[in-house]
Design an enzyme around this catalytic site. Structure first.
Site, PDB file in Angstrom:
ATOM      1  NE  ARG A 159      -3.385  -2.954   0.307  1.00  0.00           N
ATOM      2  CZ  ARG A 159      -3.810  -3.861   1.110  1.00  0.00           C
ATOM      3  NH1 ARG A 159      -2.974  -4.124   2.321  1.00  0.00           N
ATOM      4  NH2 ARG A 159      -4.887  -4.519   0.847  1.00  0.00           N
TER       5      ARG A 159
ATOM      6  CG  ASP B  21      -2.512  -6.468  -0.775  1.00  0.00           C
ATOM      7  OD1 ASP B  21      -3.609  -6.345  -1.546  1.00  0.00           O
ATOM      8  OD2 ASP B  21      -2.421  -6.770   0.159  1.00  0.00           O
TER       9      ASP B  21
ATOM     10  CG  HIS C  53      -5.953  -8.647  -0.815  1.00  0.00           C
ATOM     11  ND1 HIS C  53      -6.323  -7.602  -0.694  1.00  0.00           N
ATOM     12  CD2 HIS C  53      -6.477  -9.523   0.270  1.00  0.00           C
ATOM     13  CE1 HIS C  53      -6.826  -7.492   0.612  1.00  0.00           C
ATOM     14  NE2 HIS C  53      -7.211  -8.688   1.052  1.00  0.00           N
TER      15      HIS C  53
ATOM     16  CD  GLU D 225      -9.665  -8.922   3.869  1.00  0.00           C
ATOM     17  OE1 GLU D 225     -10.450  -8.139   4.494  1.00  0.00           O
ATOM     18  OE2 GLU D 225      -8.658  -8.187   3.394  1.00  0.00           O
TER      19      GLU D 225
HETATM   20  C1  ACM Z   1      -6.212  -8.859   6.662  1.00  0.00           C
HETATM   21  O1  ACM Z   1      -6.117  -8.055   7.586  1.00  0.00           O
HETATM   22  N1  ACM Z   1      -6.771  -9.082   5.544  1.00  0.00           N
HETATM   23  C2  ACM Z   1      -5.301 -10.075   6.917  1.00  0.00           C
END
Ligand code: ACM
Ligand code: ZN
Length: 691
Positions: free
Chosen positions: A165, A194, A271, A327
């Site tokens: 990020r 990511d 991700h 996620e």
């Molecule tokens: C996470 O915070 N998605 C591992």
């Protein structure tokens, strides 16, 4: 007789010398993590520039150790070839007397000088960290005579930094590794890739860094607003960066010299926006818009992942390799021909099982190369790979469950270990993720609850803090989020629970902050801590206290706070929407009628709401307040409009209320959910106050 007298005399002198208190001249030892056994004696010992060291290590490890020692603030540069000639003896003992490879014993005595014993270089290193901390407190020439026996409570004491990020250069990482080592943290989890940028050079796929290590904007908010476009290094105004393999090796070596293992994370299958921007063929068929998940049905995905991991394995000697697993959206898999075919062929009943199938393939691959797999706790969802270690982030319960199932687990639950959340009152703080995790909360986390079985306890490898950097663009800000909260992780991971004390720790942490500042770091200034919202500690009394509340529209089961009585129980929310005091509404208005029990004069009606764009909760677009004596005919008292735009970043707490003069038995309070807000989220309120 003479002999007996002399023995007695010695015994008396020895007893006198042992000081039973844990203090030196009334001051406690300022050690983080606090050792598990300390005995203080009278007297002091002085280290000088002439002090010679005997080091019981050989070969490459010895060379590295001496290099570190020479540049450390201990300034021990002279080496002795025999223990008898040294005033600082670093001695290896057999592993039977010190079965824990990180354990050490440190003795400081007037006559014998300094002696550290351990069964490994790591143990000697930790003994020296303790010695260094003593010199920080007392100076090199007034070290207290003492005996410390110390060993870690937990094996994995980690810190994760997300460099996707925001990109942080290797020099920044070196500084954090120095601090980690000083406080006996031993795992650096490097979140290398990511959706916001791929940050590790992979020789086989140079496109990853050429096309997905830069983006159009530095700020994630601006980048989102401008359509989440990647760029190249040459694009004017582009933001980004990556680590060459040479730099990766440097970081790994720098960490290893400090007995820190670097665990790389290659995130899959979710991700993966940046990978799919470079290799769209790895997305599912008809994935649409901006795909996030790799297509698991496509054999090319597995080839890609194994090729990437092969290079990663060459760079990182860590026994554990982190494969992400959190996620994944999973929706594209349901509609993808290839994924459906894979599910059919492999007899997988759900997309969760499809993800688990991929994780099992990766585990097989890692096992074949002598490594082990660790992943975020979602890897449990479709069945856990046989040997996988679970990193529990959505709460401690997943790690505890995995441990009970006989799997290893590392606890880094969002409630205690996420350093991207505010550590102080939001108005005293730079912009952060919505959430409140002050030092004390981190410190109070207990990774091994009493309820866990003895067998399962052995599977809790340790704990870890995570720094997600969406809203952390600068090194200064990252350091202020990491320290001193990282010290709380260090102490919880090392010091046995019964030896922990927040009061002592806080004093040490406050001192550590000034030392870190002195060394050019930017820790959060604990002395300026504002703390929790004052109202959180009070119980309000007002005309509606304890009165029944009728909900004309429901609150969400996800954030019920105290349920039907939450809005009149006198309990007010704090800085975190998750503290069990804020009642949430999603997809509908908050619309309640409170029965005061009897008609009476009222002068004031109001409620607080909170907004934080990063937490997806918003102020109501308007509030309507009315009163009634019969619960049928309501007289409007006020309509209060909101003037805070929903795009505003930051945390806001605002009161929406009326003041005047009226008679009422029933109070109706309606907070309108903003249907125009494209980012649907929650309304949160804690109490409807009537005076
Ligand atoms: C996470 O915070 N998605 C591992
Ligand atoms: Zn697919």
């Amino acid at each position: 007789m003479n002999r007996l007298l002399s023995l007695l005399l010695h015994a008396v002198l020895l007893l006198l010398a042992i000081c039973v208190s844990r203090t030196v001249c009334g001051a406690e030892l300022q050690l983080v993590p606090y050792p598990n056994s300390v005995q203080l004696f009278s007297g002091t010992y002085a280290l000088t520039d002439e002090s010679a060291v005997y080091l019981d290590l050989q070969g490459h490890e010895r060379t590295l150790f001496l290099r570190w020692l020479g540049t450390s603030p201990l300034k021990l540069e002279r080496c002795a070839d025999r223990p008898e000639r040294a005033t600082v003896k670093l001695l290896l003992s057999d592993s039977e007397s010190k079965p824990d490879s990180e354990a050490y014993a440190l003795q400081i005595s007037r006559d014998e000088g300094i002696r550290i014993e351990a069964s490994t270089g790591a143990g000697l290193f930790y003994g020296l960290q303790t010695l260094m901390q003593l010199t920080e407190q007392y100076g090199r020439d007034r070290l207290p005579c003492l005996a410390i026996e110390d060993a870690p409570y937990l094996r994995h004491r980690g810190l994760m930094i997300d460099v996707s990020r925001h990109y942080f250069p290797k020099e920044f990482l070196f500084r954090q590794l120095d601090v980690m080592a000083h406080y006996k943290l031993n795992r650096f989890h490097w979140h290398l890739v990511d959706g916001a940028g791929w940050r590790i050079e992979i020789r086989r796929y140079p496109q990853l860094t050429q096309q997905a290590a830069w983006r159009t904007d530095e700020s994630i908010v601006a980048w989102e607003d401008h359509g989440l476009k990647y760029a190249t290094m040459q694009t004017p105004g582009a933001y980004g960066g990556y680590y060459t393999q040479e730099e990766v090796r440097e970081v790994v070596a720098y960490a290893a010299e400090r007995y820190i293992t670097v665990i790389p994370e290659i995130e899959m299958p979710g991700h993966n926006e940046e990978v799919l921007a470079v290799f769209p063929e790895l997305a599912c068929t008809d994935a649409g818009g901006r795909p996030v998940d790799l297509c698991i049905g496509n054999p090319a995905t597995l080839v890609f992942l194994e090729n990437v991991l092969s290079e990663v394995l060459e760079l990182f000697p860590s026994a554990y390799i982190h494969i992400g697993g959190d996620e994944a959206a999973k929706t594209a898999w349901e509609h993808c021909d290839r994924c459906r075919k894979r599910m059919e062929e492999e007899g997988l009943a759900s997309v969760d099982e499809l993800q688990s199938w991929l994780i099992r393939q990766m585990e097989r691959f890692l096992h074949a190369h002598g490594r082990r797999l660790v992943g975020w706790d979602e890897i449990m969802q479709g069945g856990l790979s046989p040997d996988a270690t679970v990193m529990s982030w959505r709460g401690p319960q997943y790690g505890l469950q995995a441990a009970t199932m006989g799997h290893d687990a590392i606890l880094s639950p969002i409630q205690y270990c996420y350093f991207n959340f505010y550590q102080d009152a939001p108005e005293a703080h730079v912009l952060s993720w919505a959430g409140y995790t002050p030092l004390k909360k981190v410190y109070d986390f207990n990774p091994i609850p009493d309820t866990l079985s003895v067998e399962a306890r052995g599977h809790i490898l340790g704990l870890q803090a995570n720094l997600w950097t969406e809203y952390i663009p600068t090194e200064q800000q990252a350091e202020s989020m990491l320290w001193p909260r990282g010290l709380a992780i260090a102490e919880t991971g090392w010091t046995r629970p019964e030896e922990k004390s927040y009061a002592r720790f806080r004093t040490c942490a406050t001192e550590a902050v000034s030392r870190l500042r002195h060394h050019g770091l930017h820790p959060f200034d604990l002395e300026r801590e504002v703390g929790e919202r004052v109202e959180y500690g009070d119980t309000l009394r007002h005309l509606a206290s304890g009165c029944p509340v009728r909900y004309l529209q429901p609150y969400t089961e996800e954030y019920p706070a105290g349920g039907d009585t939450a809005l009149t129980d006198g309990l007010q929310g704090g800085w975190s929407y998750e503290d069990g005091r804020w009642q949430g509404f999603i997809g509908n208005d908050m619309d309640v009628v409170i029965d005061l029990g009897a008609e009476q004069p009222v002068r004031e009606i109001g409620a607080n709401f909170i907004q934080d764009r990063f937490g997806w909760f918003w102020l109501p677009c308007k509030v309507e307040i009315s009163v009634s004596s019969d619960n049928e005919h309501f007289t409007p008292l006020a309509v209060v409009e909101n003037d805070l735009p929903f795009v505003q970043t930051g945390f806001y707490l605002r009161r929406f209320g009326w003041k005047g003069s009226a008679e009422a038995r029933y109070v109706r309070y309606v907070a309108r959910y903003d249907a125009a807000n494209p980012k649907k989220g929650f309304l949160f309120t804690d109490e409807v106050v009537v005076r």
